[in-house]
Design an enzyme around this catalytic site. Structure first.
Site, PDB file in Angstrom:
ATOM      1  CB  VAL A   1      -1.021   0.022   1.174  1.00 12.69           C
ATOM      2  CG1 VAL A   1      -2.010  -1.125   1.049  1.00 12.69           C
ATOM      3  CG2 VAL A   1      -0.320   0.007   2.534  1.00 12.69           C
TER       4      VAL A   1
ATOM      5  CE1 TYR B   1      -2.371  -0.260  14.510  1.00 12.11           C
ATOM      6  CE2 TYR B   1      -3.694   0.282  16.439  1.00 12.11           C
ATOM      7  CZ  TYR B   1      -3.509  -0.447  15.277  1.00 12.11           C
ATOM      8  OH  TYR B   1      -4.467  -1.361  14.890  1.00 12.11           O
TER       9      TYR B   1
ATOM     10  CE  LYS C   1      -4.987   1.021  12.378  1.00 11.99           C
ATOM     11  NZ  LYS C   1      -5.426   0.463  11.084  1.00 11.99           N
TER      12      LYS C   1
ATOM     13  CB  ILE D   1      -9.480  -8.721  16.349  1.00  9.64           C
ATOM     14  CG1 ILE D   1     -10.419  -7.493  16.438  1.00  9.64           C
ATOM     15  CG2 ILE D   1     -10.101  -9.843  15.536  1.00  9.64           C
ATOM     16  CD1 ILE D   1     -11.737  -7.714  17.153  1.00  9.64           C
TER      17      ILE D   1
HETATM   18  P1  NAP Z   1      -2.337  -8.902  10.606  1.00  9.79           P
HETATM   19  O1  NAP Z   1      -2.843 -10.269  10.910  1.00  9.79           O
HETATM   20  O2  NAP Z   1      -0.932  -8.557  10.893  1.00  9.79           O
HETATM   21  O3  NAP Z   1      -2.693  -8.602   9.078  1.00  9.79           O
HETATM   22  C1  NAP Z   1      -2.294  -7.418   8.456  1.00  9.79           C
HETATM   23  C2  NAP Z   1      -1.953  -7.747   7.021  1.00  9.79           C
HETATM   24  O4  NAP Z   1      -1.538  -6.545   6.365  1.00  9.79           O
HETATM   25  C3  NAP Z   1      -0.801  -8.746   6.915  1.00  9.79           C
HETATM   26  O5  NAP Z   1      -1.095  -9.759   5.995  1.00  9.79           O
HETATM   27  C4  NAP Z   1       0.335  -7.863   6.465  1.00  9.79           C
HETATM   28  O6  NAP Z   1       1.330  -8.533   5.728  1.00  9.79           O
HETATM   29  C5  NAP Z   1      -0.394  -6.850   5.608  1.00  9.79           C
HETATM   30  N1  NAP Z   1       0.458  -5.690   5.352  1.00  9.79           N
HETATM   31  C6  NAP Z   1       1.388  -5.129   6.168  1.00  9.79           C
HETATM   32  N2  NAP Z   1       2.006  -4.133   5.562  1.00  9.79           N
HETATM   33  C7  NAP Z   1       1.464  -4.038   4.310  1.00  9.79           C
HETATM   34  C8  NAP Z   1       1.694  -3.193   3.203  1.00  9.79           C
HETATM   35  N3  NAP Z   1       2.636  -2.248   3.225  1.00  9.79           N
HETATM   36  N4  NAP Z   1       0.939  -3.372   2.093  1.00  9.79           N
HETATM   37  C9  NAP Z   1       0.008  -4.341   2.023  1.00  9.79           C
HETATM   38  N5  NAP Z   1      -0.246  -5.190   3.045  1.00  9.79           N
HETATM   39  C10 NAP Z   1       0.474  -5.032   4.177  1.00  9.79           C
HETATM   40  O7  NAP Z   1      -3.228  -7.823  11.367  1.00  9.79           O
HETATM   41  P2  NAP Z   1      -4.805  -7.739  11.656  1.00  9.79           P
HETATM   42  O8  NAP Z   1      -4.999  -7.828  13.110  1.00  9.79           O
HETATM   43  O9  NAP Z   1      -5.563  -8.611  10.751  1.00  9.79           O
HETATM   44  O10 NAP Z   1      -5.014  -6.212  11.269  1.00  9.79           O
HETATM   45  C11 NAP Z   1      -5.751  -5.783  10.147  1.00  9.79           C
HETATM   46  C12 NAP Z   1      -6.123  -4.339  10.367  1.00  9.79           C
HETATM   47  O11 NAP Z   1      -6.939  -4.237  11.537  1.00  9.79           O
HETATM   48  C13 NAP Z   1      -4.929  -3.419  10.607  1.00  9.79           C
HETATM   49  O12 NAP Z   1      -5.152  -2.176   9.983  1.00  9.79           O
HETATM   50  C14 NAP Z   1      -4.923  -3.268  12.106  1.00  9.79           C
HETATM   51  O13 NAP Z   1      -4.307  -2.080  12.504  1.00  9.79           O
HETATM   52  C15 NAP Z   1      -6.404  -3.270  12.394  1.00  9.79           C
HETATM   53  N6  NAP Z   1      -6.783  -3.610  13.771  1.00  9.79           N
HETATM   54  C16 NAP Z   1      -6.453  -4.799  14.307  1.00  9.79           C
HETATM   55  C17 NAP Z   1      -6.819  -5.083  15.618  1.00  9.79           C
HETATM   56  C18 NAP Z   1      -6.498  -6.383  16.295  1.00  9.79           C
HETATM   57  O14 NAP Z   1      -6.638  -6.475  17.524  1.00  9.79           O
HETATM   58  N7  NAP Z   1      -6.094  -7.406  15.572  1.00  9.79           N
HETATM   59  C19 NAP Z   1      -7.513  -4.126  16.363  1.00  9.79           C
HETATM   60  C20 NAP Z   1      -7.827  -2.916  15.770  1.00  9.79           C
HETATM   61  C21 NAP Z   1      -7.460  -2.660  14.457  1.00  9.79           C
HETATM   62  P3  NAP Z   1       2.744  -8.883   6.481  1.00  9.79           P
HETATM   63  O15 NAP Z   1       2.375  -9.629   7.708  1.00  9.79           O
HETATM   64  O16 NAP Z   1       3.496  -9.640   5.472  1.00  9.79           O
HETATM   65  O17 NAP Z   1       3.383  -7.578   6.829  1.00  9.79           O
END
Ligand code: NAP
Length: 246
Positions: free
Chosen positions: A63, A154, A158, A187
């Site tokens: 991205v 972060y 956000k 999550i």
């Molecule tokens: P995750 O399991 O780490 O998944 C995030 C994905 O984004 C990974 O596959 C990662 O790939 C990919 N990514 C990282 N950098 C990127 C880039 N430059 N371009 C394209 N893709 C990229 O995290 P998640 O928990 O599912 O999080 C998804 C979203 O939800 C994020 O925006 C996070 O901030 C938000 N969120 C998560 C939580 C939570 O508790 N899990 C809570 C609030 C918000 P790599 O691993 O290869 O880098």
């Protein structure tokens, strides 16, 4: 099927919330662009979707990289003639207390979580404007609403995507494009892998439902917001956290 025939793009769809969202969208009948930086995970998500007769195309998209985004948007429009929904989901954490945070940690998070959302939305809106319809969904966080210890970078990213979402809701509404943000609580995904067990246990205690959330619970919210059932929801910021902020 609530998203039958809709053409949708999900960033960060190789793992976690993005993967669950891509799978859910395909189950609801969408044709999904599965975008991520790691080719194996893109392939995994695409394979899973196709195994259940869903429709998905994989793209290696960072991205931060405008060229890779524009290439993917161009290919999707060439294949399907339109784009109905973008889910800005890719995100990272680089946690440290303010006194220890490096400029590099700050910049890395802003570059992906904030500028990445801007990059993708700009490219996709260009395709949505001529069709006078579309939905932009962005993954914010409860941290963007309330802040969090050790997450200056972060929290900044956000909160900022909420500001952009509200701006797009105003700017693009008359062009038939809705923009909304979802704020997940904690999550269970790989992003939490660096959080110590005792901290996760304390988080669970704070949630009235007594547990962390599942990626599928965020995916279900996105599916609703992407569907025509949400046709009057614009500029909303929806917390999906089991009530943890109460
Ligand atoms: P995750 O399991 O780490 O998944 C995030 C994905 O984004 C990974 O596959 C990662 O790939 C990919 N990514 C990282 N950098 C990127 C880039 N430059 N371009 C394209 N893709 C990229 O995290 P998640 O928990 O599912 O999080 C998804 C979203 O939800 C994020 O925006 C996070 O901030 C938000 N969120 C998560 C939580 C939570 O508790 N899990 C809570 C609030 C918000 P790599 O691993 O290869 O880098």
């Amino acid at each position: 099927m609530r998203l039958a025939g809709k053409v949708c793009i999900v960033t960060g769809a190789g793992r976690g919330i993005g993967k669950a969202t891509a799978i859910k969208f395909a189950q609801e009948g969408a044709r999904v662009a599965v975008c991520d930086v790691t080719p194996e995970w893109v392939d995994d998500t695409v394979r899973e979707i196709r195994q259940t007769d869903g429709e998905a195309v994989g793209f290696i998209v960072d991205v931060r990289n405008r060229a890779s985004i524009e290439r993917m948007v161009k290919e999707m429009v060439a294949m399907y003639g339109r784009i109905d929904c973008l889910v800005n989901n890719a995100g990272i954490v680089r946690d440290a207390q303010l006194k220890n945070m490096t400029d590099e940690q700050f910049d890395q998070v802003i570059e992906i979580n904030l500028k990445g959302v801007y990059n993708c939305t700009k490219a996709v809106v260009e395709a949505m404007l001529p069709q006078q319809s579309g939905v932009i969904l962005t993954t914010s966080s409860v941290v963007g609403l309330y802040g969090n210890f050790g997450q200056t970078n972060y929290a900044a990213s956000k909160s900022a995507v909420i500001g952009m979402t509200k701006t797009w809701a105003r700017e693009l509404g008359r062009s038939g494009i809705r923009a909304n943000a979802v704020c997940p609580g904690f999550i269970q995904t790989p992003i939490l892998s660096t959080v110590p067990e005792r901290v996760l246990a304390a988080m669970e205690q704070k949630v009235p439902l007594g547990r962390l959330g599942k990626p599928e619970e965020i995916a279900a919210t996105f599916a609703f917001l992407a569907s025509d059932e949400a046709s009057y929801i614009n500029g909303a910021v929806i917390e999906v956290s089991g009530g943890m902020s109460l």
